[in-house]
Design a protein around this motif. Structure first.
Motif, PDB file in Angstrom:
ATOM      1  N   CYS A  99     -22.473  14.698 -10.346  1.00 40.93           N
ATOM      2  CA  CYS A  99     -23.646  15.364  -9.788  1.00 40.93           C
ATOM      3  C   CYS A  99     -24.293  16.271 -10.822  1.00 40.93           C
ATOM      4  CB  CYS A  99     -23.254  16.150  -8.543  1.00 40.93           C
ATOM      5  SG  CYS A  99     -22.617  15.073  -7.236  1.00 40.93           S
ATOM      6  N   ALA A 100     -25.541  16.578 -10.603  1.00 40.08           N
ATOM      7  CA  ALA A 100     -26.327  17.346 -11.563  1.00 40.08           C
ATOM      8  C   ALA A 100     -25.755  18.725 -11.837  1.00 40.08           C
ATOM      9  CB  ALA A 100     -27.773  17.463 -11.078  1.00 40.08           C
ATOM     10  N   ASP A 101     -25.087  19.333 -10.864  1.00 39.92           N
ATOM     11  CA  ASP A 101     -24.595  20.703 -11.072  1.00 39.92           C
ATOM     12  C   ASP A 101     -23.383  20.776 -11.999  1.00 39.92           C
ATOM     13  OD1 ASP A 101     -22.390  19.954  -9.549  1.00 39.92           O
ATOM     14  OD2 ASP A 101     -22.826  21.312  -7.896  1.00 39.92           O
ATOM     15  N   GLY A 102     -22.761  19.639 -12.304  1.00 42.12           N
ATOM     16  CA  GLY A 102     -21.634  19.611 -13.234  1.00 42.12           C
ATOM     17  C   GLY A 102     -20.298  20.010 -12.633  1.00 42.12           C
ATOM     18  N   SER A 103     -20.302  20.635 -11.464  1.00 41.80           N
ATOM     19  CA  SER A 103     -19.035  21.032 -10.854  1.00 41.80           C
ATOM     20  C   SER A 103     -18.683  20.170  -9.645  1.00 41.80           C
ATOM     21  CB  SER A 103     -19.072  22.508 -10.441  1.00 41.80           C
ATOM     22  OG  SER A 103     -19.989  22.700  -9.387  1.00 41.80           O
ATOM     23  N   THR A 104     -19.530  19.213  -9.327  1.00 42.54           N
ATOM     24  CA  THR A 104     -19.289  18.339  -8.187  1.00 42.54           C
ATOM     25  C   THR A 104     -19.225  16.894  -8.652  1.00 42.54           C
ATOM     26  OG1 THR A 104     -20.497  19.862  -6.756  1.00 42.54           O
ATOM     27  CG2 THR A 104     -20.109  17.642  -5.897  1.00 42.54           C
ATOM     28  N   VAL A 105     -18.215  16.192  -8.160  1.00 43.01           N
ATOM     29  CA  VAL A 105     -18.031  14.782  -8.475  1.00 43.01           C
ATOM     30  C   VAL A 105     -17.719  14.059  -7.167  1.00 43.01           C
ATOM     31  CG1 VAL A 105     -16.643  13.094  -9.748  1.00 43.01           C
ATOM     32  CG2 VAL A 105     -17.088  15.331 -10.750  1.00 43.01           C
ATOM     33  N   ILE A 106     -18.320  12.905  -6.989  1.00 43.13           N
ATOM     34  CA  ILE A 106     -18.017  12.062  -5.828  1.00 43.13           C
ATOM     35  C   ILE A 106     -17.246  10.854  -6.339  1.00 43.13           C
ATOM     36  CG2 ILE A 106     -18.944  10.690  -3.926  1.00 43.13           C
ATOM     37  CD1 ILE A 106     -21.473  12.569  -4.169  1.00 43.13           C
ATOM     38  N   VAL A 107     -16.089  10.604  -5.743  1.00 47.72           N
ATOM     39  CA  VAL A 107     -15.235   9.502  -6.164  1.00 47.72           C
ATOM     40  C   VAL A 107     -15.004   8.599  -4.957  1.00 47.72           C
ATOM     41  CG1 VAL A 107     -13.022   8.850  -7.187  1.00 47.72           C
ATOM     42  CG2 VAL A 107     -14.096  11.016  -7.821  1.00 47.72           C
ATOM     43  N   GLU A 108     -15.344   7.327  -5.120  1.00 44.34           N
ATOM     44  CA  GLU A 108     -15.082   6.327  -4.091  1.00 44.34           C
ATOM     45  C   GLU A 108     -14.006   5.402  -4.626  1.00 44.34           C
ATOM     46  OE1 GLU A 108     -18.791   4.550  -2.264  1.00 44.34           O
ATOM     47  OE2 GLU A 108     -19.582   5.356  -4.150  1.00 44.34           O
ATOM     48  N   TYR A 109     -13.056   5.041  -3.775  1.00 42.31           N
ATOM     49  CA  TYR A 109     -12.026   4.103  -4.210  1.00 42.31           C
ATOM     50  C   TYR A 109     -11.272   3.535  -3.020  1.00 42.31           C
ATOM     51  CZ  TYR A 109      -8.862   8.125  -3.674  1.00 42.31           C
ATOM     52  OH  TYR A 109      -8.161   9.204  -3.177  1.00 42.31           O
ATOM     53  N   ASP A 110     -10.686   2.380  -3.240  1.00 39.45           N
ATOM     54  CA  ASP A 110      -9.754   1.779  -2.287  1.00 39.45           C
ATOM     55  C   ASP A 110      -8.374   1.922  -2.893  1.00 39.45           C
ATOM     56  OD1 ASP A 110     -12.054   0.944  -1.008  1.00 39.45           O
ATOM     57  OD2 ASP A 110     -11.752  -1.186  -1.414  1.00 39.45           O
ATOM     58  N   VAL A 111      -7.437   2.383  -2.094  1.00 40.12           N
ATOM     59  CA  VAL A 111      -6.056   2.463  -2.559  1.00 40.12           C
ATOM     60  C   VAL A 111      -5.279   1.361  -1.833  1.00 40.12           C
ATOM     61  CG1 VAL A 111      -5.358   4.264  -0.925  1.00 40.12           C
ATOM     62  CG2 VAL A 111      -4.074   3.965  -3.011  1.00 40.12           C
ATOM     63  N   ASN A 112      -4.616   0.549  -2.620  1.00 37.03           N
ATOM     64  CA  ASN A 112      -3.804  -0.548  -2.093  1.00 37.03           C
ATOM     65  C   ASN A 112      -2.367  -0.086  -2.095  1.00 37.03           C
ATOM     66  OD1 ASN A 112      -6.063  -2.583  -2.137  1.00 37.03           O
ATOM     67  ND2 ASN A 112      -6.005  -1.988  -4.275  1.00 37.03           N
ATOM     68  N   GLY A 113      -1.650  -0.415  -1.030  1.00 31.17           N
ATOM     69  CA  GLY A 113      -0.290   0.068  -0.938  1.00 31.17           C
ATOM     70  C   GLY A 113       0.622  -0.853  -0.168  1.00 31.17           C
ATOM     71  N   LEU A 114       1.847  -0.375  -0.044  1.00 32.98           N
ATOM     72  CA  LEU A 114       2.919  -1.135   0.584  1.00 32.98           C
ATOM     73  C   LEU A 114       3.735  -0.176   1.441  1.00 32.98           C
ATOM     74  CD1 LEU A 114       4.552  -3.880   0.524  1.00 32.98           C
ATOM     75  CD2 LEU A 114       5.864  -2.838  -1.316  1.00 32.98           C
ATOM     76  N   MET A 115       3.966  -0.555   2.698  1.00 33.65           N
ATOM     77  CA  MET A 115       4.820   0.232   3.590  1.00 33.65           C
ATOM     78  C   MET A 115       6.270  -0.157   3.324  1.00 33.65           C
ATOM     79  SD  MET A 115       2.694   2.139   5.091  1.00 33.65           S
ATOM     80  CE  MET A 115       3.790   2.939   6.245  1.00 33.65           C
ATOM     81  N   HIS A 116       7.132   0.827   3.083  1.00 36.24           N
ATOM     82  CA  HIS A 116       8.528   0.541   2.752  1.00 36.24           C
ATOM     83  C   HIS A 116       9.276  -0.150   3.891  1.00 36.24           C
ATOM     84  CE1 HIS A 116       8.217   2.567  -1.017  1.00 36.24           C
ATOM     85  NE2 HIS A 116       8.053   3.756  -0.492  1.00 36.24           N
ATOM     86  N   ALA A 117       9.119   0.337   5.107  1.00 35.45           N
ATOM     87  CA  ALA A 117       9.919  -0.158   6.238  1.00 35.45           C
ATOM     88  C   ALA A 117       9.611  -1.606   6.582  1.00 35.45           C
ATOM     89  CB  ALA A 117       9.698   0.722   7.465  1.00 35.45           C
ATOM     90  N   THR A 118       8.337  -1.995   6.461  1.00 40.28           N
ATOM     91  CA  THR A 118       7.937  -3.334   6.912  1.00 40.28           C
ATOM     92  C   THR A 118       7.569  -4.279   5.784  1.00 40.28           C
ATOM     93  OG1 THR A 118       5.616  -2.690   7.086  1.00 40.28           O
ATOM     94  CG2 THR A 118       7.013  -2.348   9.045  1.00 40.28           C
ATOM     95  N   GLY A 119       7.321  -3.738   4.598  1.00 38.51           N
ATOM     96  CA  GLY A 119       6.838  -4.565   3.494  1.00 38.51           C
ATOM     97  C   GLY A 119       5.375  -4.937   3.650  1.00 38.51           C
TER      98      GLY A 119
END
Length: 143
Positions: free
Chosen positions: A74-94
């Motif tokens: 962002c223009a103010d230099g102290s603000t950032v917008i981050v978009e992302y998908d996190v892929n994961g795995l549940m331990h108990a079920t796989g």
């Protein structure tokens, strides 16, 4: 931006507690889509409390990688917008899961001091096996 790169790498690090090193000593986290009764809409906490929370999550799940990453400075230099998908795995079920995030980060002295985290509460509850709690918190009854 170095801090954002470090943050994204730490999300999928073998030691998710290291993610806390990206945050200021005291931090405010707002979650506008939080469901009352499951997660607070605003959390004022410390870096060490975050470290404990992040590490505790590894007993249940493992974030494996990120996709669809977009960073908007962002223009103010102290603000950032981050978009992302996190892929994961549940331990108990796989079972594999994908959680989508958009975070508005406010930075101070090279650390995250405040965030507004936008995530899908349904996807989160599904991944964590908490759909009945979500339905109950919304005033319905699980089927």
């Amino acid at each position: 931006m170095e801090l954002v790169d470090r943050f994204l790498a730490a999300v999928v690090s073998p030691d998710p507690g290291a993610l806390a090193d990206c945050y200021a000593e005291r931090v405010v986290i707002e979650m506008p889509f939080a469901v009352p009764g499951l997660m607070p809409a605003r959390l004022e906490t410390t870096r060490e409390e975050l470290r404990t929370r992040f590490r505790a999550g590894t007993a249940v799940r493992r974030y494996t990688d990120l996709s669809n990453v977009r960073v908007h400075e962002c223009a103010d230099g102290s603000t950032v917008i981050v978009e992302y998908d996190v892929n994961g795995l549940m331990h108990a079920t796989g079972e594999r899961f994908v959680l989508r995030f958009a975070m508005v980060m406010t930075l101070e002295d090279g650390l995250i001091a405040h965030t507004r985290d936008y995530a899908d509460p349904i996807a989160g509850a599904r991944a964590l096996g908490r759909l009945p709690e979500l339905v109950a918190a919304l005033g319905g009854r699980p089927s």
